[in-house]
Write a protein that holds these residues in place. Structure first.
Motif, PDB file in Angstrom:
ATOM      1  N   GLY A  59      -2.673  -3.331   3.520  1.00  0.00           N
ATOM      2  CA  GLY A  59      -1.119  -3.668   3.230  1.00  0.00           C
ATOM      3  C   GLY A  59      -0.865  -3.849   1.772  1.00  0.00           C
ATOM      4  O   GLY A  59       0.460  -4.265   1.566  1.00  0.00           O
ATOM      5  N   GLN A  61      -0.725  -2.200  -1.010  1.00  0.00           N
ATOM      6  CA  GLN A  61       0.329  -1.451  -1.474  1.00  0.00           C
ATOM      7  C   GLN A  61       1.758  -1.769  -1.422  1.00  0.00           C
ATOM      8  O   GLN A  61       2.541  -1.864  -2.250  1.00  0.00           O
ATOM      9  CB  GLN A  61       0.184  -0.038  -1.467  1.00  0.00           C
ATOM     10  N   ASN A  62       2.310  -2.340  -0.222  1.00  0.00           N
ATOM     11  CA  ASN A  62       3.597  -2.674   0.004  1.00  0.00           C
ATOM     12  C   ASN A  62       3.596  -4.031  -0.226  1.00  0.00           C
ATOM     13  O   ASN A  62       4.811  -4.451  -0.698  1.00  0.00           O
ATOM     14  CB  ASN A  62       3.741  -2.688   1.651  1.00  0.00           C
ATOM     15  N   THR A  63       2.647  -4.958  -0.235  1.00  0.00           N
ATOM     16  CA  THR A  63       2.960  -6.228  -0.520  1.00  0.00           C
ATOM     17  C   THR A  63       3.242  -6.533  -2.015  1.00  0.00           C
ATOM     18  O   THR A  63       3.880  -7.275  -2.334  1.00  0.00           O
ATOM     19  CB  THR A  63       1.592  -7.211  -0.095  1.00  0.00           C
ATOM     20  N   LYS A  66       6.585  -5.627  -2.861  1.00  0.00           N
ATOM     21  CA  LYS A  66       7.633  -6.535  -2.335  1.00  0.00           C
ATOM     22  C   LYS A  66       7.628  -7.910  -3.262  1.00  0.00           C
ATOM     23  O   LYS A  66       8.805  -8.582  -3.685  1.00  0.00           O
ATOM     24  CB  LYS A  66       7.406  -7.143  -0.850  1.00  0.00           C
ATOM     25  N   ALA A 139       0.733   1.818  -6.540  1.00  0.00           N
ATOM     26  CA  ALA A 139       1.679   0.834  -6.327  1.00  0.00           C
ATOM     27  C   ALA A 139       1.824  -0.155  -7.635  1.00  0.00           C
ATOM     28  O   ALA A 139       2.928  -0.391  -7.972  1.00  0.00           O
ATOM     29  CB  ALA A 139       1.350  -0.293  -5.118  1.00  0.00           C
ATOM     30  N   ILE A 224       2.332  -5.634   7.710  1.00  0.00           N
ATOM     31  CA  ILE A 224       2.365  -4.470   7.106  1.00  0.00           C
ATOM     32  C   ILE A 224       0.985  -3.565   7.431  1.00  0.00           C
ATOM     33  O   ILE A 224       1.076  -2.330   7.573  1.00  0.00           O
ATOM     34  CB  ILE A 224       2.404  -4.640   5.393  1.00  0.00           C
ATOM     35  N   TYR A 276      12.004   2.131  -3.215  1.00  0.00           N
ATOM     36  CA  TYR A 276      11.327   0.980  -2.379  1.00  0.00           C
ATOM     37  C   TYR A 276      11.402  -0.082  -3.302  1.00  0.00           C
ATOM     38  O   TYR A 276      12.039  -1.293  -3.058  1.00  0.00           O
ATOM     39  CB  TYR A 276       9.822   1.463  -2.061  1.00  0.00           C
ATOM     40  N   ALA A 353      12.544   0.895   3.847  1.00  0.00           N
ATOM     41  CA  ALA A 353      12.290   0.006   2.739  1.00  0.00           C
ATOM     42  C   ALA A 353      13.257  -1.389   3.218  1.00  0.00           C
ATOM     43  O   ALA A 353      12.781  -2.533   2.469  1.00  0.00           O
ATOM     44  CB  ALA A 353      12.812   0.507   1.333  1.00  0.00           C
ATOM     45  N   PHE A 356      11.069  -3.280   5.788  1.00  0.00           N
ATOM     46  CA  PHE A 356       9.917  -4.034   5.515  1.00  0.00           C
ATOM     47  C   PHE A 356      10.128  -5.215   4.483  1.00  0.00           C
ATOM     48  O   PHE A 356       9.190  -5.980   4.038  1.00  0.00           O
ATOM     49  CB  PHE A 356       9.089  -2.869   4.996  1.00  0.00           C
ATOM     50  N   ASN A 357      11.368  -5.161   3.925  1.00  0.00           N
ATOM     51  CA  ASN A 357      11.776  -6.295   2.830  1.00  0.00           C
ATOM     52  C   ASN A 357      12.398  -7.407   3.516  1.00  0.00           C
ATOM     53  O   ASN A 357      12.957  -7.969   2.593  1.00  0.00           O
ATOM     54  CB  ASN A 357      12.251  -5.647   1.580  1.00  0.00           C
TER      55      ASN A 357
END
Length: 486
Positions: A59, A61-63, A66, A139, A224, A276, A353, A356-357
């Motif tokens: 996870g 790439q999303n972390t 954020k 990311a 995530i 995002y 988006a 997840f945030n």
């Protein structure tokens, strides 16, 4: 919306170029040059790698997206970037060891129906790891507002190199078996290029130190991982299930149909690359009025663009399937089912988006896991009886339920609303034009018929949306083009 619209348009153009190259591969080169068996094997390897990719990326790439904007000093940001790159690599080691320990059992399970996949099993974790680190370095570039190059590599580069490899098969430079290995090598090359580009944007200064908010990061990362697993299972899990119940050639037939339908989701994929991080920033700063405005703009803009793509596909689908081998024609119903599910997900704008945030992401992720279980159960029920159509129906039902749940969650918990009266206007335009053009057959070569019908649809669709002022942003782009022409 300036930077969003600018980079989203670039990303959309790039993605459609990539899908154009992919269409040549999928509709002609794969079926003719590889044949159904090795086309299906290649698709199975990539789908399985995509399913396990979230475990390798953990996870991050999303972390990264954020949390990056929450650090105030350069030292903190460098520590965080180092952590996002090094931590997944550390945790990949036990996953690989676990896979080696159960290797024989895994091989038996996935190859009992189709022994041909047994030789290529080890490519699945290798390709999954390449995909994972590609997303992490992509990311890395996106948080610095550089989304276009990575999108080019992902959408165009991968498909272009596959095209070259297919040409190699045609001229017998490589065999169909070699092609499967070359495909994994292409993903490794994409990883290297993206890593070098990310390091050019922001040179790494790796530090073996944990960020101060590591507890919050790890907690978010855990969920995530679940989120990525849910999304990828909903996207590619059906192909894995088909391998367990049907001869592998059916994956090839199913893949052609799903590829055509996935073109509908291209505008969403392109816009989310830049939306995002902006969504994350607005939520961190508690600017919910601006966030709701962004939510509605992304929703209607994606609906207009995605509706046009869906319309062109649906009204031309019969002619399109005249261009592929006859045995693939059973996928027409699959295109409609998967296409409708993608369209509904598309009109939710930057819904993912936002979720997840937010502080509510945990509950929705567990809901997603529940829906994955439903998807697996539905596939077990429908595939043996209805084949690829049963799998498509299971996917349509699962994705629609998941999208509805996410929509209601954002509306109820955060009081953000993606739809306006223009949503109904756009939907009405799309439905009317579908009824007008779908039953209107042109008695000529399929390519000419597709081109002519698409031109007529484009003129009618653009004109009606422009006159009805469905999207201010799209009207602004059209006005700019008209002024340049004048």
């Amino acid at each position: 919306m300036g930077i969003v619209l600018n980079q989203s348009l670039k990303n959309t153009i790039i993605t459609y170029i990539g899908f154009g190259v992919g269409a040549i591969n999928t509709l002609y080169l794969y079926p003719i040059f590889l044949g159904a068996t090795y086309y299906a094997v290649t698709n199975y390897i990539l789908s399985a790698a995509n399913v396990i990719m979230p475990l390798f990326a953990i996870g991050m790439q999303n972390t990264l997206v954020k949390f990056y904007s929450q650090y105030n000093t350069e030292q903190e940001r460098e520590q965080f970037l180092s952590f996002t790159v090094l931590f997944p690599l550390l945790l990949c080691i036990p996953l690989v060891l676990l896979g080696l320990y159960f290797f024989e059992d895994l091989v038996f399970f996935v190859s009992k129906k189709n022994p041909v996949v047994q030789t290529f099993i080890w490519l699945i974790p290798f390709t999954g790891l390449c995909m994972a680190y590609f997303e992490i370095f992509y990311a890395w570039a996106r948080v610095h507002m550089h989304s276009v190059f990575g999108n080019f590599i992902k959408e165009v580069g991968l498909r272009l190199f596959s095209l070259f490899a297919l040409i190699g098969v045609y001229f017998k430079w490589i065999t169909v078996v070699d092609f499967v290995y070359v495909t994994s090598g292409i993903y490794f090359l994409a990883l290297l290029v993206t890593m070098l580009y990310a390091f050019k944007i922001k040179a790494p200064k790796f530090q073996f130190l944990l960020p101060q908010n590591v507890k919050a990061i790890l907690e978010y990362t855990f969920y995530i991982i679940l989120s990525g697993s849910v999304a990828n299972l909903l996207l590619d899990g059906d192909k894995l299930m088909l391998n367990q119940y049907m001869v592998i050639e059916n994956i090839a037939y199913y893949s052609v149909a799903t590829y055509i339908a996935l073109v509908i989701s291209v505008p969403s994929r392109s816009m989310h690359q830049i939306v995002y991080p902006i969504t994350a920033k607005l939520m961190h700063e508690n600017k919910y009025v601006e966030l709701n405005a962004l939510y509605q703009k992304t929703s209607i803009n994606l609906q207009v663009v995605g509706g046009f793509v869906m319309l062109c596909i649906f009204v031309n689908i019969n002619q399109l399937y005249q261009l592929v081998p006859k045995e693939y024609s059973g996928g027409i119903v699959v295109v409609f089912m998967i296409g409708l599910s993608k369209y509904f997900d598309l009109i939710l704008g930057n819904n993912n988006a936002i979720i997840f945030n937010s502080k509510y992401y945990r509950m929705v992720l567990f809901l997603g896991l529940f829906l994955v279980v439903i998807t697996i159960v539905l596939n077990i029920i429908f595939i043996p009886t209805y084949g690829i159509i049963g799998s498509a129906f299971a996917t349509l039902l699962s994705i629609t339920l998941y999208s509805l749940a996410k929509l209601m969650f954002v509306v109820k918990k955060m009081h953000l609303y993606p739809f306006t009266k223009q949503t109904l206007v756009s939907l009405s335009v799309t439905m009317v034009l579908f009824l007008v053009f779908y039953f209107w057959e042109f008695p000529m070569h399929p390519i000419i018929a597709i081109g002519l019908k698409s031109v007529l649809i484009t003129v009618a669709y653009v004109y009606l949306n422009y006159k009805l002022k469905v999207s201010k942003e799209i009207n602004g782009v059209l006005d700019g083009l008209l002024n340049k022409l004048k």
